[in-house]
Design an enzyme around this catalytic site. Structure first.
Site, PDB file in Angstrom:
ATOM      1  N   SER A  21       0.849  -1.189   0.000  1.00 29.84           N
ATOM      2  CA  SER A  21       0.000   0.000   0.000  1.00 29.84           C
ATOM      3  C   SER A  21       0.884   1.238   0.000  1.00 29.84           C
ATOM      4  O   SER A  21       2.063   1.161  -0.362  1.00 29.84           O
ATOM      5  CB  SER A  21      -0.942  -0.031   1.205  1.00 29.84           C
ATOM      6  OG  SER A  21      -1.941   0.952   1.083  1.00 29.84           O
ATOM      7  N   ASN A  22       0.358   2.387   0.375  1.00 30.00           N
ATOM      8  CA  ASN A  22       1.143   3.628   0.400  1.00 30.00           C
ATOM      9  C   ASN A  22       0.647   4.530   1.521  1.00 30.00           C
ATOM     10  O   ASN A  22      -0.289   4.184   2.235  1.00 30.00           O
ATOM     11  CB  ASN A  22       1.078   4.319  -0.971  1.00 30.00           C
ATOM     12  CG  ASN A  22      -0.356   4.642  -1.360  1.00 30.00           C
ATOM     13  OD1 ASN A  22      -1.009   5.444  -0.720  1.00 30.00           O
ATOM     14  ND2 ASN A  22      -0.846   3.972  -2.396  1.00 30.00           N
TER      15      ASN A  22
END
Ligand code: CTP
Length: 216
Positions: A21-22
């Protein structure tokens, strides 16, 4: 007007307990949804996993992966006048999702990644959307040149460009500072401010630019 807004990160599973993810908090997209609702617009918010409270008066659809966000956009875009893509969609996902939790073994582990769907890039070509299209460009160098290139490549009417190399703005921050990039090379810098205040200003610009009488 009826607006579709994407927000937040996506999560791309590796195995049943891990994902890629980020750092996106979803704040910019949620602030845009709130500001658009407050300005009297009908809002559909398609959100990746965030910890923010649902904005009141806004229809909210939760998704997890880029594929789910792509499907939700494709389903809900017809009937919308404007679409704003503020989500930080993962560009790659693990090519194979392992069905059992990966156990430790050798000193290194290699993951093979494949490209995810380019949601914004599919809006004109695959979804035949003819409304007002707004994308974000998060860049660390050559901000305006990259944003103008994205504007043309993805058939956008407006790109909201932000320099994510500066600390305190953009990803996972309370404030943001952006430049509007319009067709024909026109740029409009907006000063650093809270995402809430900026969202109000952005919705005012988008309402004006997307109205049929707006000069193109
Ligand atoms: N976006 C999207 N789907 C993706 C990736 C990005 O809809 N799979 C949207 C984002 O919401 C944003 C815009 O595209 O509005 C810009 O994303 P970005 O990743 O910066 O653009 P790319 O064209 O993927 O360029 P880059 O090579 O810089 O990653």
């Amino acid at each position: 007007m009826r607006l579709l807004i994407t927000a937040g990160p996506t999560r791309e599973p590796i195995d049943p307990v891990r994902f890629l993810s980020n750092r996106s908090s979803g704040r910019m997209g949620y602030a845009l949804a709130e500001a658009a609702h407050a300005a009297g617009h009908e809002v559909l918010l398609i959100s990746g996993p965030v910890t923010l409270p649902p904005p009141s008066g806004v229809q909210l659809i939760h998704v997890e992966t880029a594929r789910e966000m792509f499907d939700a956009v494709r389903t809900h875009l017809p009937g919308c006048d404007t679409a704003i893509f503020s989500a930080a969609v993962a560009d790659y996902r693990p090519a194979h999702v392992i069905s059992q939790k990966i156990k430790k073994s050798a000193g290194t582990l290699t993951l093979q990644l494949e490209r995810t769907e380019d949601i914004l890039g599919s809006v004109r070509s695959q979804f035949a959307f003819h409304g007002f299209l707004v994308g974000f460009a998060a860049e660390t160098e050559n901000l305006i040149a990259h944003a103008q290139d994205k504007l043309t490549r993805k058939g956008c009417d407006l790109i909201i460009a932000n320099d994510v190399s500066q600390s305190g703005i953009g990803f996972d921050s309370l404030e943001n500072e952006v430049t509007l990039c319009l067709p024909g090379g026109q740029t409009v810098p907006l000063p650093r401010q809270s995402k809430t205040a900026l969202a109000r200003e952005l919705i005012a610009h988008i309402s004006r630019l997307s109205s049929p009488q707006a000069p193109k």
